[in-house]
Design a protein around this motif. Sequence first.
Motif, short mmCIF file in Angstrom:
data_model
loop_
_atom_site.label_atom_id
_atom_site.label_comp_id
_atom_site.label_asym_id
_atom_site.label_seq_id
_atom_site.Cartn_x
_atom_site.Cartn_y
_atom_site.Cartn_z
N MET A 176 0.85 -1.19 0.00
CA MET A 176 0.00 0.00 0.00
C MET A 176 0.89 1.24 0.00
O MET A 176 1.89 1.28 0.70
N THR A 177 0.52 2.26 -0.71
CA THR A 177 1.35 3.45 -0.86
C THR A 177 1.06 4.44 0.26
O THR A 177 -0.09 4.72 0.55
N LEU A 178 2.08 4.94 0.87
CA LEU A 178 1.92 5.93 1.92
C LEU A 178 1.47 7.24 1.36
O LEU A 178 1.86 7.65 0.28
N SER A 179 0.62 7.93 2.11
CA SER A 179 0.21 9.27 1.73
C SER A 179 0.29 10.15 2.96
O SER A 179 0.39 9.68 4.08
N THR A 180 0.20 11.45 2.75
CA THR A 180 0.34 12.40 3.84
C THR A 180 -0.87 13.31 3.92
O THR A 180 -1.04 14.15 3.07
N PRO A 181 -1.75 13.14 4.93
CA PRO A 181 -2.84 14.10 5.14
C PRO A 181 -2.23 15.40 5.64
O PRO A 181 -1.25 15.38 6.37
N LEU A 182 -2.85 16.52 5.28
CA LEU A 182 -2.16 17.79 5.46
C LEU A 182 -2.71 18.60 6.61
O LEU A 182 -3.03 19.76 6.47
N LEU A 183 -2.84 17.99 7.79
CA LEU A 183 -3.14 18.74 8.98
C LEU A 183 -1.86 19.35 9.51
O LEU A 183 -0.78 19.13 9.00
N ALA A 184 -2.00 20.09 10.63
CA ALA A 184 -0.83 20.50 11.38
C ALA A 184 -1.20 20.44 12.84
O ALA A 184 -2.35 20.61 13.20
N ALA A 185 -0.21 20.14 13.70
CA ALA A 185 -0.54 19.95 15.10
C ALA A 185 0.49 20.59 15.99
O ALA A 185 1.60 20.89 15.60
N ALA A 186 0.12 20.75 17.26
CA ALA A 186 1.06 21.24 18.25
C ALA A 186 1.83 20.06 18.82
O ALA A 186 1.24 19.10 19.28
N SER B 99 3.50 9.52 -0.96
CA SER B 99 4.89 9.73 -0.57
C SER B 99 5.85 9.67 -1.74
O SER B 99 6.96 10.20 -1.67
N ASP B 100 5.44 9.02 -2.84
CA ASP B 100 6.32 8.96 -4.01
C ASP B 100 5.94 9.99 -5.06
O ASP B 100 6.39 9.93 -6.20
N ASP B 101 5.10 10.95 -4.69
CA ASP B 101 4.69 12.01 -5.61
C ASP B 101 4.48 13.29 -4.79
O ASP B 101 3.37 13.72 -4.56
N HIS B 102 5.58 13.89 -4.36
CA HIS B 102 5.51 15.03 -3.46
C HIS B 102 4.89 16.26 -4.10
O HIS B 102 4.46 17.17 -3.38
N GLY B 103 4.87 16.31 -5.42
CA GLY B 103 4.42 17.52 -6.09
C GLY B 103 2.96 17.54 -6.46
O GLY B 103 2.51 18.48 -7.10
N THR B 104 2.20 16.51 -6.07
CA THR B 104 0.79 16.45 -6.44
C THR B 104 -0.09 16.35 -5.21
O THR B 104 0.08 15.46 -4.39
N MET B 105 -1.03 17.28 -5.09
CA MET B 105 -2.05 17.23 -4.04
C MET B 105 -3.28 16.53 -4.61
O MET B 105 -3.65 16.74 -5.76
N PHE B 106 -3.92 15.69 -3.79
CA PHE B 106 -5.13 15.01 -4.22
C PHE B 106 -6.32 15.47 -3.39
O PHE B 106 -6.19 15.80 -2.21
N GLY B 107 -7.47 15.51 -4.05
CA GLY B 107 -8.71 15.91 -3.39
C GLY B 107 -9.85 15.01 -3.82
O GLY B 107 -9.89 14.56 -4.97
#
Length: 355
Positions: free
Chosen positions: A1-11, A330-338
């Motif tokens: 399975m390919t890793l992805s990064t949800p774009l929240l931010a946290a303290a 994670s292998d496509d840092h330049g593309t945001m998905f929605g």
Amino acid sequence: MTLSTPLLAAAPLVAGLMGPALIGATPAQQLPSRPVVSSVHRAAPRAEVVEHVAAHSSAEQRRVLSYWTPERMADALPIKLLDLVGQGGGVLSGLTGKAGLGAAPDLTGGTAKIVQPRRQSSRPASSTTTGSRWQAGGAVARTTGRVFLTVDGVDFVCSAGTVRSANKDVVVTAGHCVKDGVGEWAENWTFVPGYQEGGGQPYGAFTARRMFVAGPWSRSADDSYDVGMVALNKSDGRHVTETVGAQEIGFNTTRGGQAFGFGFPADPPYDGEHLVYCAGRLRDDPHDQTRDQGMSCDMTAGSSGGPWMTGFDPSSGRGTVTSVSSFKYSDDHGTMFGPYFGDAAKTLFSTAERA
């Protein structure tokens, strides 16, 4: 399975995680537990809506607004977050030894590292950019804002935008900015439209009254359904869209085409203090793991939930919201998905605008 990064931010909660722990020396206030009311509306097998009652009473609204002191808002710094597409569970299950959202380790190597985007541009609005500061003003500068929320004791930031609705109260964001997949609902959920540098709230702050996600997101954190709709309380006696206006919202639109995406990315080189946009052509998920569409975009953590608009007019700052920022592979840092706004998103919105 390919890793992805949800774009929240946290303290960060652990000293040294991202340099000095700004809030580590002063633990967040422990609030008394209170009853939580949730229900499920079933319109169709793939269009069910899961609802959560948030700050419904005046006392709850005052408590949430008082929670977000300038210090807490300023300390909501971005950390690295991971999501396994299609794995289900809490979006960040297991990263801190407990289910749900939490402080994740700083990823300085491996395929999950996000590359640094290029410097922000000050040029006029362009139909193609992978990440520039929005300086053209217009409606989008008022209708888009930052979201402050707490999940499992951790303070996070996201982005969101107002949309035209019958109750004049609806904002659209990412599902993971509302509920941690099969895990907990967010608390202290507050929308600051037209957020300005230094914590400015030119139009006030609006707390969540009722929150909605699609069934597939709540059951299995299905990224194709990473959409959240929130019905807000009034602020100073006014509905949010009476105060800042609203964008149109569209469903089952033609795939592909041109889109503009907006948000408040907070991971370097961005700082969460400015509205940033990406613009370009939409394309399908090349991995066929979701029904999402992607756009070339360098926005980072904190931009989750920011609105994507088609038919956008840079001169007026108006368009039609057809998606929100959700994740990056994670292998496509330049593309945001929605996520694609289809029937499930339409049912979600129809429920939220009647709340």
